[in-house]
Each structure stands twice: as structure tokens, then as C-alpha cells.
Design a protein around this motif. Structure first.
Motif, PDB file in Angstrom:
ATOM      1  N   GLU A  30     -10.098   4.134  -3.370  1.00 14.87           N
ATOM      2  CA  GLU A  30      -8.671   3.857  -3.558  1.00 14.87           C
ATOM      3  C   GLU A  30      -8.427   3.424  -5.001  1.00 14.87           C
ATOM      4  O   GLU A  30      -7.449   3.829  -5.626  1.00 14.87           O
TER       5      GLU A  30
ATOM      6  N   ARG B  37       0.828  -1.217   0.000  1.00 17.56           N
ATOM      7  CA  ARG B  37       0.000   0.000   0.000  1.00 17.56           C
ATOM      8  C   ARG B  37       0.860   1.264   0.000  1.00 17.56           C
ATOM      9  O   ARG B  37       0.446   2.297  -0.514  1.00 17.56           O
TER      10      ARG B  37
ATOM     11  N   ALA C 113     -10.163   4.256  -7.580  1.00 17.26           N
ATOM     12  CA  ALA C 113     -10.275   5.442  -8.437  1.00 17.26           C
ATOM     13  C   ALA C 113      -8.978   6.248  -8.386  1.00 17.26           C
ATOM     14  O   ALA C 113      -8.453   6.663  -9.419  1.00 17.26           O
ATOM     15  N   ALA C 114      -8.451   6.451  -7.177  1.00 18.99           N
ATOM     16  CA  ALA C 114      -7.205   7.211  -7.033  1.00 18.99           C
ATOM     17  C   ALA C 114      -6.073   6.477  -7.742  1.00 18.99           C
ATOM     18  O   ALA C 114      -5.256   7.078  -8.445  1.00 18.99           O
ATOM     19  N   ASP C 115      -6.056   5.163  -7.591  1.00 22.82           N
ATOM     20  CA  ASP C 115      -5.016   4.353  -8.203  1.00 22.82           C
ATOM     21  C   ASP C 115      -5.036   4.486  -9.718  1.00 22.82           C
ATOM     22  O   ASP C 115      -4.001   4.432 -10.374  1.00 22.82           O
ATOM     23  N   LEU C 116      -6.225   4.672 -10.266  1.00 20.20           N
ATOM     24  CA  LEU C 116      -6.356   4.776 -11.720  1.00 20.20           C
ATOM     25  C   LEU C 116      -6.175   6.211 -12.201  1.00 20.20           C
ATOM     26  O   LEU C 116      -6.463   6.524 -13.358  1.00 20.20           O
ATOM     27  N   GLY C 117      -5.729   7.092 -11.298  1.00 22.45           N
ATOM     28  CA  GLY C 117      -5.367   8.435 -11.721  1.00 22.45           C
ATOM     29  C   GLY C 117      -6.436   9.484 -11.503  1.00 22.45           C
ATOM     30  O   GLY C 117      -6.376  10.565 -12.079  1.00 22.45           O
ATOM     31  N   CYS C 118      -7.433   9.169 -10.663  1.00 23.47           N
ATOM     32  CA  CYS C 118      -8.550  10.080 -10.466  1.00 23.47           C
ATOM     33  C   CYS C 118      -8.331  10.895  -9.198  1.00 23.47           C
ATOM     34  O   CYS C 118      -8.112  10.334  -8.130  1.00 23.47           O
ATOM     35  N   ARG C 119      -8.424  12.235  -9.323  1.00 21.13           N
ATOM     36  CA  ARG C 119      -8.269  13.088  -8.150  1.00 21.13           C
ATOM     37  C   ARG C 119      -9.490  12.957  -7.235  1.00 21.13           C
ATOM     38  O   ARG C 119     -10.564  12.599  -7.698  1.00 21.13           O
TER      39      ARG C 119
ATOM     40  N   VAL D 233       1.982   3.454 -11.084  1.00 24.55           N
ATOM     41  CA  VAL D 233       1.694   2.076 -10.668  1.00 24.55           C
ATOM     42  C   VAL D 233       0.186   1.891 -10.672  1.00 24.55           C
ATOM     43  O   VAL D 233      -0.561   2.838 -10.489  1.00 24.55           O
ATOM     44  N   ASN D 234      -0.248   0.675 -10.897  1.00 25.23           N
ATOM     45  CA  ASN D 234      -1.665   0.350 -10.765  1.00 25.23           C
ATOM     46  C   ASN D 234      -1.796  -0.902  -9.933  1.00 25.23           C
ATOM     47  O   ASN D 234      -0.901  -1.740  -9.900  1.00 25.23           O
ATOM     48  N   MET D 235      -2.930  -0.985  -9.274  1.00 28.78           N
ATOM     49  CA  MET D 235      -3.114  -2.065  -8.320  1.00 28.78           C
ATOM     50  C   MET D 235      -4.310  -2.924  -8.712  1.00 28.78           C
ATOM     51  O   MET D 235      -5.326  -2.414  -9.171  1.00 28.78           O
TER      52      MET D 235
ATOM     53  N   PRO E  31      -1.411   8.831  -4.822  1.00 32.02           N
ATOM     54  CA  PRO E  31      -1.624   7.629  -5.633  1.00 32.02           C
ATOM     55  C   PRO E  31      -2.031   7.945  -7.066  1.00 32.02           C
ATOM     56  O   PRO E  31      -1.651   7.219  -7.984  1.00 32.02           O
ATOM     57  N   TYR E  32      -2.806   9.039  -7.270  1.00 31.55           N
ATOM     58  CA  TYR E  32      -3.292   9.315  -8.628  1.00 31.55           C
ATOM     59  C   TYR E  32      -2.216   9.877  -9.540  1.00 31.55           C
ATOM     60  O   TYR E  32      -2.472  10.164 -10.699  1.00 31.55           O
ATOM     61  N   GLU E  33      -1.003  10.071  -9.010  1.00 32.27           N
ATOM     62  CA  GLU E  33       0.079  10.538  -9.879  1.00 32.27           C
ATOM     63  C   GLU E  33       1.219   9.528  -9.981  1.00 32.27           C
ATOM     64  O   GLU E  33       2.293   9.844 -10.477  1.00 32.27           O
TER      65      GLU E  33
ATOM     66  N   PHE F 231      -1.264   4.581  -0.900  1.00 33.45           N
ATOM     67  CA  PHE F 231      -2.386   4.682   0.032  1.00 33.45           C
ATOM     68  C   PHE F 231      -1.915   4.904   1.462  1.00 33.45           C
ATOM     69  O   PHE F 231      -2.682   5.315   2.318  1.00 33.45           O
TER      70      PHE F 231
END
Lengths: 376, 301
Positions: free
Chosen positions: B195, A62, B197-203, A92-94, A87-89, A67
Motif C-alpha cells: 500500500e 483509506r 508503494a502504491a501510495d508513493l506512486g508505484c504501479r 495524496v500521500n499517507m 492510489p498510485y495516481e 485503498f
């Protein structure tokens, strides 16, 4: 496969790792979930963090996803410090353990979601969505909603969604945990094949040894927030560096012993539970009297009715338990000292003339090369 | 068999209650709405009677419904009720959504207390709470005093006895009915979706719009209906806080029943309100429930 040069960038001191943890710790209140972990993961690896629940493996993952923020230490991807990048920048993808598919979107919508965040042109989004759906063989289900899919299908969609953005690193949190055993085994190899095709670096968290052994290029065994050992599946299984790792991975016979001396370049140890001293290859020189643990895997122990004619390591005992598993049988042999040794035998034939049974007197033996001395 | 019978037994009392105290009165009102007014007691003629020859004679009077369309008063009362209830519902949503969101995301230990605070006004009589607003909103009331003191206004505002006062009163009174269903949907939302959504680049704000808001729509709809439906027929709040020209269907009903003693027309107004408002809403709700059941049935098994 044999003709290809072995994939082992971690052995090259010049190689730059893709991911680097530098003395990363994470505390939640008084609890230290991750304790000064330093770790390098190379491009193209399938790296597994393996450990029991609560060992800190998920927290480590995480932190890589963004996260959680480390309490101490830095994390680098491709040489860039991403410790405080949201995380949004991150590149990596999870793939989440629960898959975390958006229930109000179709399969297609879920996969396109990440691409839309990058404001890609519509036709590029459609094309890439189609490509990853085909990769996981879910093309037919593009217009379904997640609740209309089976567990295995959802797992594929989650994988496709995480791959769609072509991340530098794909994080997998117990990727196969929700699948039943048969499907899990089939999917393990499929995941490896997909990884091979797309070339993305996988970092995976699992508590399932078999999964880690089957899929990984290297495994990091974790315990109590720390990394115990990092190595290839073979390293971890055949050459564990500590009692913990030896015991955690697979089954192991362990003897507490003291070094007696050296003979013919081999280490001789005295074990109070065994009638004879043990001889072990490949051991680093140790001073006489050093307390050590000797580890022998059950499948390396030969079990016979007759006393071995010649052998350096042997013991005699009585069969106290037999676990018949179909392909193999595990014999539990009680020594005169009361210590039990496990020996594993492959059941090559339907019937065995010499079939061993309870209370049979047997001899156990193993080669000096197949035992290991542990000092940690 | 016993299981089925047991379920039937458990279900019986509420349905019997509803049949006795909702369905039967409704049918009586329906009957009155079709009869002719009269000066006697009860102030309407029976819908049917046996004449001297022993024949059954009906006295239908659909003119009561015709009157609803003939007189502008009723139509504008309906429209104004819908307008005021609609604005109040939107105001409740605007205030209630952030509140429900904050409670749902608050530490677990706090949530019960915060929910209790939302429900706390119910411990005081509704009537008294609406009365209290008179003291706040009147020309020499607290709100004007504060605004004058702060220098926002130089002269007291006429808020009481306007539609605004009715909207304020309704928003205040019905806010808990908005917050509770919204809280229920927001609280059960899977936070790993955010999480993801954030992981996929969403603010975060975009993730709220793309994930949280659509997933909370069942709560938004349930809360809006719980506010809107009673607000349309509300009588007490417009009567106490509204002015003489605050035209709402609840007040018209009251006037027809008690001031004009025209029970048939009053009943027709009530029936028309039910048909025009509640019936479509119930049909929508029913369709939604069925769709949800279908969706859950697929995932559940």
C-alpha cells in the motif's frame, strides 16, 4: 499570532474546499463502515477524524488514499473526482500507522522511492531527499536501515517520505500512536510546526482526543460510520451539538430535564435530580415540556463550603470521591437524589487551608452561560 | 543453570543422531577415500596398521583424488550435474514462485488446504512417482499422445532417456521444497508495504519488483538450496528417466561403488562433491543467518 487574521476558510461560503466527500458510504458485506458521510476540508487545514475504534474513521481515510473504493458517493480533490482513481495516481500521500518503511532500503532509499516513481532527474531527487530529511532532522541517518532506528526516528522518516512528493494532502493514520507519552506531546507540536512550514493540508485519524484538540484546525467526531459533528476544538468542546459528542469529548455532567419556560431571555428547565430549576443562557427557544439534556463541564462548576449568596444554578451535596491528579483535583459530589456531579479544581497552592475532604457538605454552582442544552 | 542444562538435553538427541549417522559415516568415507583399493572384502586396504616390529604404518593413497582430475569423466559429470540441477532449480523457481505467491495471498480459509495439496505427493512413494513419469514421457506415452492429438507434433518426441526428462523429473520431485519456504516468506510479508508503494506512486507490477521480490529473497535462496543441493547428487531420477549418456555425479558414484567396486575412488568422488558444492553453500548460508540475526537483534530490542 493574535495580529494575524484567524485561519478559518470554512466560515467563508465562497471558499472552495480542497477535499469534498459527497454522501460517501462504504460497506463490507453486511457491515456499514462509513454511512453517507459528506464533508469538506479546506486547503491548509489540519483536519482530524476523531472516534473510537470501529467508528469508520480509518476507512474514510483509506478511501481518500485510494485503498478502498466507496460503495456509494463521490470524493473530490481540488474539484476533480478521484473516486475511482488508483492510489498510485492520487495527489495524496499517507503516513502509515505502522510507518510501513521498506525494510530493505536505507532511510534515503525510502524517501527517494516516491520521487523515483515520478522519474525526476537524479540531482532533483537527491536534493529533495536531503531537504525533507533536514526538515525532520534526520539528515545524519540517511544511510541507516529502518531497523537501526528508534520508534521516534522511524516516525520522522515516515513523515519525510510522505512529504517528499509534496502532496496536496497528507494523510496521517494515528501518526503518534506508537510513541510514548512524552515524545508524543513533543511531536504533536512539531508536526503542527512542520505543517505550518510546508503548507500541506493534513487529514489525520486519531482516537486520542488530546492529540486532536492540540493539533487540529477542525475535528470531525465520528460514531458508527457517521460524522456526529464538525468544528474547531473549541466548538467541539464548548458547544457540542449532541449528547454523544458532549460525552465523548472530555468529561461532562449531564442532567436529564424538561423545559419549564423562559425567564429574562433565559431558558429555565426542571430537572428531577436537582432540587432547584436550572437557568441556561444562549438556548434556542424551546416549547415547555420538551425533554432536554443539560451539560456542564466539571471545570465550570465551582465548589464551596458556603451556600452561594446569589446564583441561579446551584446544588448541595456531599463529597464522595476525590481524584487528586497533581495539577488538579476532581471532586465527585453526591446530591440528595443520588446523582453525582463532578467538579474540577485547580490546585494553585501547595496546601489549602480550606481543604475539602470526604463526606464534607459542599455547594456547587455554575453560571447560566456555562451550561448547555442538548436536544439530540 | 537448569535452563541451560535443559536446553542442552533437548539439543542432545538430534546432535547425537547427526554425529552417529552423518559425521561418523562421513569420516569413514573420508578414510576410505584415502586408502588403496584391493580385491578382498572390504575392497580396500586399511589406512594404518601395526607392522611386525610394532610400528604404526600409514598407507595414504591420495592418487584417488588425482584420478578425479586425471579423467574427464568425473569433471564432466560434476559440470553436467550442476547444469541439470541448476536448470531444475530455475524451473522450480519459475513454477514455485507464482504458486507460493497465490497461496500466500489466497483467503486465509483456503491456505491450509492449498498447502496440503502442495505436500500431497509426499504421501506416495518417491520411487513410484518417478516411475509414473516413464509412462508419461516415453515415446508412446501420454505426453506424446496428447501432443500428437493436438497436432502440435507429427511424430512422437524422444523425451525419455534425455536430460530433459531428468530435468522434468527433478522439477516435479523437488517443487514442494521450493514452494514451502517461498510461501513462508511471502505469507509473513507486511502487505501495508505494498500500500505504501502504491501510495508513493508505484504501479502494482513495479511494486512487486521493488518490494515483494527483494523481501522474498530469503525464501528464494532457501528454496533454491533445498532443490539444488539434493538435485546435484540425485541418483534415482537420472537412473530411471535419463539415458545412457546422461552423465551425473550420482550415477558415477553408483557405478564406482557397485559396478567397479572401487570404493576408494567412489569415496573420493563423494568427498569431492561435498567439498566443491556443499561447503561453499554452507558458508554462504551461515553468513546470511548471522546477518539476519544481527538485523533482527537490533529491531527486536
Amino acid at each position: 499570532m493574535a495580529s494575524q487574521p484567524a485561519f478559518a476558510p470554512w466560515t467563508d461560503p465562497q471558499a472552495k474546499p480542497l477535499i469534498r466527500f459527497e454522501a460517501v458510504s462504504k460497506r463490507f458485506g453486511d457491515f456499514t463502515a462509513v454511512d453517507r458521510v459528506s464533508l469538506s476540508i479546506h486547503k491548509g487545514e489540519i483536519f482530524s477524524l476523531l472516534g473510537a475504534s470501529g467508528c469508520g474513521k480509518t476507512t474514510l481515510l483509506r478511501m481518500l488514499a485510494g485503498f478502498e473504493t466507496p460503495s456509494e458517493g463521490r470524493i473530490f480533490i481540488d474539484g476533480i473526482d478521484i473516486t475511482n482513481v488508483p492510489p498510485y495516481e492520487r495527489p495524496v500521500n499517507m503516513m502509515f500507522q505502522s510507518y510501513a518503511l521498506f525494510p530493505h532500503m536505507t532511510v534515503e532509499g525510502n524517501i527517494a522511492f516516491g520521487l523515483k516513481q515520478d522519474r525526476l532527474p537524479k540531482d532533483v531527487i537527491a536534493e529533495r531527499t536531503r531537504a525533507v530529511l533536514d526538515l525532520v532532522q534526520m539528515g545524519k541517518f540517511a544511510n541507516r536501515k529502518p531497523h537501526q532506528l528508534s520508534g521516534g526516528q522511524r516516525q520522522r522518516v515516515a513523515l519525510a517520505r510522505a512529504l517528499a512528493k509534496e502532496p496536496k494532502v497528507l494523510l496521517l493514520d494515528e501518526p503518534l500512536g506508537a510513541l510514548d507519552k512524552k515524545l508524543r506531546e513533543a511531536t504533536q507540536l512539531e508536526l503542527v510546526n512542520i505543517q505550518d512550514r510546508v503548507g500541506v493540508t493534513f487529514v489525520m485519524v486519531t482516537h486520542d482526543q488530546e492529540e486532536a484538540m492540540t493539533m487540529s484546525s477542525r475535528i470531525g467526531v465520528m460514531n458508527a460510520g457517521g460524522i456526529q459533528q464538525v468544528g474547531t476544538p473549541i466548538d467541539i468542546y464548548e458547544y457540542p451539538e449532541s449528547r454523544f459528542v458532549a460525552d465523548f469529548i472530555g468529561a461532562a455532567n449531564m442532567f436529564e430535564a424538561r423545559v419549564a419556560g423562559d425567564r429574562d431571555g433565559r431558558l429555565v428547565v426542571h430537572c428531577p435530580e436537582l432540587a432547584h430549576d436550572l437557568t441556561i443562557d444562549h438556548a434556542a427557544p424551546l416549547a415547555a415540556g420538551t425533554p432536554v439534556t443539560v451539560m456542564v463541564r466539571p471545570e465550570k462548576v465551582a465548589i464551596t463550603r458556603d451556600m452561594p449568596a446569589e446564583g441561579l444554578n446551584w446544588a448541595e451535596g456531599v463529597v464522595s470521591d476525590i481524584a487528586y491528579l497533581g495539577d488538579v483535583s476532581i471532586f465527585h459530589v453526591r446530591l440528595a437524589s443520588g446523582h453525582k456531579i463532578e467538579a474540577l479544581q485547580t490546585n494553585r497552592r501547595h496546601t489549602d487551608e480550606q481543604k475539602l475532604t470526604w463526606d464534607d457538605k459542599v455547594y456547587l454552582g455554575w453560571h447560566p452561560a456555562n451550561a448547555l442544552v442538548l436536544t439530540k | 543453570m537448569t535452563g541451560r542444562f535443559g536446553r542442552f538435553l533437548v539439543g542432545l538427541p538430534p546432535y547425537a543422531w547427526l554425529a552417529l549417522f552423518f559425521l561418523v559415516p562421513f569420516l569413514i568415507v573420508l578414510k576410505i577415500s584415502l586408502s588403496e583399493p584391493s580385491a578382498g572384502a572390504p575392497p580396500y586396504l586399511p589406512l594404518w596398521e601395526w607392522d611386525e616390529a610394532g610400528n604404526l604404518a600409514f598407507h595414504f593413497n591420495p592418487a584417488n583424488y588425482g584420478m578425479l582430475f586425471g579423467d574427464d569423466l568425473y569433471l564432466s559429470a560434476y559440470l553436467n550435474s550442476i547444469r541439470i540441477a541448476g536448470i531444475s532449480t530455475l524451473a522450480c523457481l519459475a513454477l514455485g514462485y507464482p504458486a507460493a505467491y497465490a497461496i500466500a495471498r489466497a483467503p486465509l480459509a483456503w491456505r491450509q488446504s492449498l498447502l496440503l495439496l502442495v505436500a500431497l505427493p509426499f504421501w506416495t512413494s518417491f520411487l513410484i512417482r518417478v516411475y509414473a513419469w516413464i509412462g508419461i514421457l516415453k515415446t508412446e506415452g501420454m505426453l506424446n499422445a496428447v501432443l500428437l492429438w493436438a497436432g502440435v507434433i507429427s511424430e512422437p518426441l524422444q523425451i525419455l532417456q534425455t536430460d530433459l526428462a531428468v530435468i522434468i523429473g527433478m522439477t516435479y520431485s523437488y517443487l514442494p521444497f521450493m514452494v514451502l519456504p517461498l510461501y513462508a516468506t511471502l505469507e509473513k510479508m507486511d502487505l501495508t508495504l505494498l500500500e505504501a508503494a502504491a501510495d508513493l506512486g508505484c504501479r502494482p507490477f513495479k511494486a512487486f519488483l521493488a518490494v515483494t521480490l527483494p523481501l522474498s529473497m530469503p525464501g528464494v535462496i532457501a528454496g533454491s538450496l533445498l532443490v539444488f543441493i539434493p538435485a546435484v547428487g540425485e541418483y534415482v531420477i537420472p537412473d530411471l528417466l535419463g539415458g545412457p549418456d546422461t552423465l551425473m555425479i550420482g550415477k558415477v558414484l553408483w557405478a564406482e561403488f557397485f559396478d567397479n567396486r572401487d570404493w576408494p575412488v567412489a569415496s573420493a568422488v563423494a568427498i569431492a562433491m561435498l567439498v566443491l558444492l556443499v561447503a561453499p553453500i554452507m558458508i554462504i548460508q551461515n553468513a546470511r543467518t548471522k546477518a539476519e540475526e544481527k538485523a533482527e537483534g537490533r529491531t527486536g530490542r
